[in-house]
Design a protein around this motif. Structure first.
Motif, PDB file in Angstrom:
ATOM      1  N   SER A 273     -23.338 -29.383 -94.335  1.00 51.84           N
ATOM      2  CA  SER A 273     -23.125 -30.410 -93.348  1.00 51.84           C
ATOM      3  C   SER A 273     -23.904 -31.246 -92.762  1.00 51.84           C
ATOM      4  N   ARG A 274     -25.111 -30.678 -92.548  1.00 54.13           N
ATOM      5  CA  ARG A 274     -26.259 -31.515 -92.091  1.00 54.13           C
ATOM      6  C   ARG A 274     -26.682 -32.399 -93.197  1.00 54.13           C
TER       7      ARG A 274
ATOM      8  N   ALA B 111     -24.316 -35.441 -93.504  1.00 52.90           N
ATOM      9  CA  ALA B 111     -24.476 -36.199 -92.353  1.00 52.90           C
ATOM     10  C   ALA B 111     -25.769 -37.129 -92.668  1.00 52.90           C
TER      11      ALA B 111
ATOM     12  N   LEU C 141     -18.569 -36.714 -89.620  1.00 54.80           N
ATOM     13  CA  LEU C 141     -18.202 -35.324 -88.798  1.00 54.80           C
ATOM     14  C   LEU C 141     -18.061 -34.000 -89.641  1.00 54.80           C
ATOM     15  N   ASP C 142     -18.524 -32.972 -89.208  1.00 56.92           N
ATOM     16  CA  ASP C 142     -17.785 -31.626 -89.938  1.00 56.92           C
ATOM     17  C   ASP C 142     -16.710 -31.460 -88.857  1.00 56.92           C
TER      18      ASP C 142
ATOM     19  N   GLY D  21     -21.042 -33.297 -84.614  1.00 57.43           N
ATOM     20  CA  GLY D  21     -21.432 -34.676 -84.946  1.00 57.43           C
ATOM     21  C   GLY D  21     -21.813 -35.546 -83.675  1.00 57.43           C
TER      22      GLY D  21
ATOM     23  N   HIS E  49     -24.220 -32.163 -85.733  1.00 55.10           N
ATOM     24  CA  HIS E  49     -23.892 -31.977 -87.107  1.00 55.10           C
ATOM     25  C   HIS E  49     -23.936 -30.432 -87.545  1.00 55.10           C
TER      26      HIS E  49
END
Length: 291
Positions: free
Chosen positions: A102-103, A106, A117-118, A139, A164
Motif C-alpha cells: 500500500s505504501r 501511494a 487510499l488503502d 492515507g 498509508h
C-alpha cells in the motif's frame, strides 16, 4: 455522483460495484473473468475491455483484488491504473494486502499526481451485499474526506486509522481476531457434540452471554450444518494470516495465539479446503479430535 472505475469484480467487488450503481454513480468495471463483467452490466454498470478502459474518464478508481502481486500488477504494471490515470484521480484500493505494498502504491501515485487510499474492508459477502461493511482507511486526511461520500455507499463503519498502510495493518488485526474466533467456536462445537449436548442449544446460550460474538451470530447455523459455501475463502484467510504474522515481525511483537491459529488455517488449506468458507476450520478441529 461520481464516475467510478472498478477493477476486481469477484465475490466482494461485484456486490460493491452494484451498490455504487444503485447509489447513482456511473460505474465502469473490469475483471479478468468475463462473467463478472456481465454481472455488473446486469446491475446497470458499464463493461470495460481492460484496465485502461475502466480508468478512462474516471474521477475515482476502486480496486478490489486478491493479494499484493495482483494490486502491484494492476496499479503499477504496464497498461495499469497509474499508466492510464489523469492527474487528480482518486485511487481507493480496497484489497487486503501487505502494508508495504500500500505504501509503495501511494508513493507511485503521488509521483503521478494521483491521490491514494488503502481501504480494506470487513464484513464478508453479506456485508458487501448489504453495504454494511466496516472500512479501515489509511492515507491523508483531506483525501479521506474526499472519499468519504463514496465509502458511505459501501459501508456503515468507516474510520480513518492513520497514514498509508495503516488500513492494512488494522485489517491484519481484524483477520487474526476473526480466525481466532472461528477456531474457538469450532472447538466449542466439537466439545458440545462430543459430550452429547445439542450444539444448537448450546451455542444459543453462549451467544447470549459474555461469549457472544459476530461469528456465532452469522455462522453458527451453517457450521453446525457443515455447510461451508464460501463467503470468505480459506485461501484468502491463509494469505491474510501471513500478512498478520509478517506485520508482527516488522513491529517486533510476539503474537503467539495468532501464530497457532495461522497454522490451523494453513492446515485447512493443505487438506484441500482452500475453496471453502473460513468457517471450515471446524473440519480441521474435528480431524484433530478424530471426529
Amino acid at each position: 455522483m461520481a464516475k467510478i472505475g472498478f477493477v476486481g469484480l469477484g465475490i466482494m467487488g461485484s456486490h460493491m460495484a452494484a451498490n455504487l450503481v444503485r447509489a447513482g454513480h456511473e460505474v465502469t468495471g473490469y475483471d479478468v473473468v468475463p462473467a463478472s463483467v456481465e454481472k455488473l452490466l446486469q446491475a446497470g454498470g458499464k463493461p470495460a475491455p481492460d484496465i485502461a478502459g475502466a480508468v478512462a474518464g474516471a474521477e475515482v478508481v476502486i480496486t478490489m483484488l486478491p493479494d499484493s502481486p495482483q494490486v502491484a500488477e494492476v496499479v503499477l504494471g504496464p497498461g495499469g491504473v497509474l499508466e492510464s490515470a489523469a492527474s487528480g484521480l482518486l485511487l481507493i484500493d480496497m484489497s487486503s494486502i501487505a502494508p508495504e505494498t500500500s505504501r509503495e502504491v501511494a508513493a507511485a501515485g503521488a509521483a503521478r499526481g494521483v491521490r491514494v487510499l488503502d481501504a480494506p474492508v470487513s464484513g464478508g459477502e453479506q456485508g458487501a451485499i448489504k453495504a454494511s461493511l466496516s472500512i479501515m482507511v489509511g492515507g491523508e486526511d483531506d483525501v479521506f474526506e474526499a472519499a468519504r461520500p463514496i465509502l458511505e455507499d459501501l459501508g456503515r463503519t468507516i474510520v480513518h486509522v492513520g497514514g498509508h498502510g495503516a488500513g492494512q495493518t488494522v485489517k491484519a488485526a481484524n483477520q487474526l481476531l476473526v480466525a481466532g474466533t472461528i477456531a474457538l467456536v469450532s472447538e466449542a462445537i466439537v466439545l458440545l457434540e462430543a459430550s452429547g449436548v445439542d450444539g444448537e442449544r448450546g451455542l444459543e446460550v453462549l451467544a447470549g452471554g459474555l461469549a457472544g460474538n459476530r461469528i456465532l451470530d452469522l455462522k453458527a447455523a451453517t457450521m453446525l450444518a457443515r455447510q461451508f459455501d464460501p463467503g470468505f475463502r480459506i485461501d484468502l484467510h491463509h494469505k491474510d494470516m501471513g500478512i498478520a504474522t509478517t506485520a508482527a515481525r516488522s513491529a517486533g511483537v510476539a503474537l503467539p495465539v495468532t501464530g497457532q491459529v495461522a497454522q490451523l488455517v494453513a492446515a485447512a488449506k493443505a487438506k484441500g479446503h482452500g475453496s471453502l468458507d473460513h468457517s471450515a476450520l471446524l473440519k480441521v478441529i474435528e480431524d484433530l479430535s478424530g471426529r
